[in-house]
Scaffold this motif. Structure first.
Motif, PDB file in Angstrom:
ATOM      1  N   SER A  17       0.835  -1.208   0.000  1.00  0.00           N
ATOM      2  CA  SER A  17       0.000   0.000   0.000  1.00  0.00           C
ATOM      3  C   SER A  17       0.868   1.255   0.000  1.00  0.00           C
ATOM      4  N   ALA A  18       2.015   1.227   0.691  1.00  0.00           N
ATOM      5  CA  ALA A  18       2.914   2.379   0.692  1.00  0.00           C
ATOM      6  C   ALA A  18       3.510   2.589  -0.693  1.00  0.00           C
ATOM      7  N   ILE A  19       3.862   1.503  -1.360  1.00  0.00           N
ATOM      8  CA  ILE A  19       4.413   1.602  -2.718  1.00  0.00           C
ATOM      9  C   ILE A  19       3.356   2.151  -3.673  1.00  0.00           C
ATOM     10  N   ARG A  20       2.122   1.640  -3.576  1.00  0.00           N
ATOM     11  CA  ARG A  20       1.043   2.133  -4.441  1.00  0.00           C
ATOM     12  C   ARG A  20       0.817   3.624  -4.234  1.00  0.00           C
ATOM     13  N   LYS A  21       0.854   4.076  -2.963  1.00  0.00           N
ATOM     14  CA  LYS A  21       0.645   5.489  -2.665  1.00  0.00           C
ATOM     15  C   LYS A  21       1.769   6.337  -3.257  1.00  0.00           C
ATOM     16  N   ASP A  25       1.027   9.108  -6.051  1.00  0.00           N
ATOM     17  CA  ASP A  25       1.408  10.504  -5.813  1.00  0.00           C
ATOM     18  C   ASP A  25       2.334  11.021  -6.910  1.00  0.00           C
ATOM     19  N   SER A  26       3.275  10.184  -7.345  1.00  0.00           N
ATOM     20  CA  SER A  26       4.208  10.589  -8.402  1.00  0.00           C
ATOM     21  C   SER A  26       3.482  10.815  -9.721  1.00  0.00           C
ATOM     22  N   VAL A  27       2.552   9.937 -10.051  1.00  0.00           N
ATOM     23  CA  VAL A  27       1.791  10.077 -11.293  1.00  0.00           C
ATOM     24  C   VAL A  27       0.928  11.335 -11.233  1.00  0.00           C
ATOM     25  N   THR A  28       0.259  11.554 -10.117  1.00  0.00           N
ATOM     26  CA  THR A  28      -0.580  12.743  -9.964  1.00  0.00           C
ATOM     27  C   THR A  28       0.252  14.007 -10.117  1.00  0.00           C
ATOM     28  N   GLU A  29       1.412  14.029  -9.477  1.00  0.00           N
ATOM     29  CA  GLU A  29       2.300  15.190  -9.560  1.00  0.00           C
ATOM     30  C   GLU A  29       2.759  15.428 -10.995  1.00  0.00           C
TER      31      GLU A  29
END
Length: 117
Positions: A17-21, A25-29
């Motif tokens: 779940s931490a990796i997915r987040k 976050d990177s994709v959104t940014e």
């Protein structure tokens, strides 16, 4: 033999779940940065009109034959028939052959015994 070096540093364990987040976050940014860049760009060459879908052109028998399809005699057995199917499908793909022309063009590669099927 020299002793192996051991490290006292342990990397923190990451859960799925931490990796997915992190990835989300990177994709959104990255998407936000790209949108801001495009919004700020004053590019007069940019085409803002919707693109028209390309019209599929009908391939000719000459184009089909230029892809060198193999001929099928009918005496090659099951393996030969499967090989002919696969190679003919590949030629259809390469020559952008339309559905309407496939049977007509494929029958042009049948010879000898296969002609009487």
């Amino acid at each position: 033999m020299p002793p192996k070096k051991t490290s006292t540093f342990e990397a923190p364990a990451l859960t799925q779940s931490a990796i997915r987040k992190l990835v989300a976050d990177s994709v959104t940014e990255a998407l936000e940065a790209q949108a801001a860049t495009m919004a700020n760009a004053d590019n007069t060459n940019r085409n803002t009109k919707e693109r028209e879908a390309p019209v599929a052109r009908k391939c000719s028998y000459k184009e089909f034959m230029s892809c060198q399809p193999i001929n099928f005699k009918g005496s090659e057995g099951a393996v030969g028939l499967i090989r002919w199917f696969e190679q003919t499908e590949s030629v259809f793909s390469h020559s952008n052959c339309t559905k309407e022309c496939k049977v007509k063009f494929a029958t042009g590669t049948l010879t000898e015994e296969a002609l009487s099927w």
